[in-house]
Design a protein around this motif. Structure first.
Motif, mmCIF file in Angstrom:
data_model
loop_
_atom_site.group_PDB
_atom_site.id
_atom_site.type_symbol
_atom_site.label_atom_id
_atom_site.label_comp_id
_atom_site.label_asym_id
_atom_site.label_seq_id
_atom_site.Cartn_x
_atom_site.Cartn_y
_atom_site.Cartn_z
ATOM 1 N N LYS A 167 0.833 -1.202 0.000
ATOM 2 C CA LYS A 167 0.000 0.000 0.000
ATOM 3 C C LYS A 167 0.864 1.245 0.000
ATOM 4 O O LYS A 167 1.862 1.325 0.697
ATOM 5 N N ARG A 168 0.421 2.208 -0.809
ATOM 6 C CA ARG A 168 1.088 3.511 -0.861
ATOM 7 C C ARG A 168 0.083 4.518 -1.384
ATOM 8 O O ARG A 168 -0.477 4.343 -2.470
ATOM 9 N N GLY A 169 -0.148 5.571 -0.613
ATOM 10 C CA GLY A 169 -1.023 6.656 -1.038
ATOM 11 C C GLY A 169 -2.422 6.204 -1.449
ATOM 12 O O GLY A 169 -2.948 6.660 -2.449
ATOM 13 N N ARG A 195 4.645 1.822 1.031
ATOM 14 C CA ARG A 195 4.919 2.348 2.355
ATOM 15 C C ARG A 195 4.676 1.260 3.398
ATOM 16 O O ARG A 195 5.357 1.174 4.407
ATOM 17 N N LYS A 196 3.683 0.399 3.099
ATOM 18 C CA LYS A 196 3.342 -0.688 3.998
ATOM 19 C C LYS A 196 3.031 -1.933 3.164
ATOM 20 O O LYS A 196 2.401 -1.838 2.112
ATOM 21 N N ALA A 197 3.483 -3.079 3.622
ATOM 22 C CA ALA A 197 3.178 -4.344 2.952
ATOM 23 C C ALA A 197 2.754 -5.360 3.993
ATOM 24 O O ALA A 197 3.260 -5.359 5.114
ATOM 25 N N SER A 198 1.811 -6.213 3.615
ATOM 26 C CA SER A 198 1.334 -7.258 4.515
ATOM 27 C C SER A 198 0.782 -8.411 3.691
ATOM 28 O O SER A 198 0.568 -8.287 2.479
#
Length: 184
Positions: A77-79, A108-111
């Motif tokens: 996820k980013r923006g 910005r975030k990964a899961s």
């Protein structure tokens, strides 16, 4: 046919058992154009009740622990934008989601993706997701150690059955990006 690894009672070329593969996997095998002939993709029929790696290896051969790979779906996820990708690592390792995956996706975030997302977007069963037949527009991140393994056991798209393929054959899949250190 004898399986190139493990102790399986029945092994057949995957193109001969399209009926046991999920539709996206069957379509990918049918359209296979990799450097390795499709007949070298081997389907082995297995008990879905013991599909998880450790129990599976106890039943079909402990050497499979070193020759198995897991394919997981991740979300970067980013923006406000989400990018889905798949990661393939040897089963004795885990995916470096917060490092290698996040950097590769520019997120910005990964899961890990939710089970509903993974199943809904791939058309495969949870616990049987395989890199063969994934959406072609997804990044497919593959740990280089997977390619260095002569024969690799992976999912078949369902919890029943597995595919045994030359490790190097995964490099020719759509969206494949080879990363050293993806599995930690």
């Amino acid at each position: 046919m004898r399986a190139p690894l493990g102790h399986f009672d029945n092994a057949v070329p995957a193109p001969d058992r399209l009926d046991l593969l999920t539709p996206p996997v069957a379509d990918a095998v049918r359209a296979w154009q990799g450097d390795v002939p499709a007949e070298q993709l081997v389907y082995v029929d297995t008990d879905p009740a013991i599909a998880d790696t450790a129990v599976f290896a106890e039943h079909y051969g402990t050497e499979l622990l070193d020759q198995s790979a897991n394919c997981v779906v991740v979300a970067g996820k980013r923006g406000g934008e989400t990018t889905l990708a798949a990661c393939v690592v040897l089963s004795r390792t885990r995916v470096d989601v917060n490092g290698a995956v996040r950097r590769q996706l520019g997120a910005r975030k990964a899961s890990f993706a939710s089970m509903d997302t993974a199943v809904g977007e791939t058309g495969m069963e949870y616990g049987g997701i395989t890199p063969i037949g994934l959406p072609a527009n997804w990044p497919l991140l593959i740990d280089s150690a997977v390619l260095d393994t002569e024969w690799i056991l992976i999912g078949s798209g369902s919890r029943r059955g597995k595919l045994i393929v030359p490790g190097k054959s995964l490099a020719s899949l759509p969206g494949a990006v080879i990363l050293a250190g993806l599995g930690i």
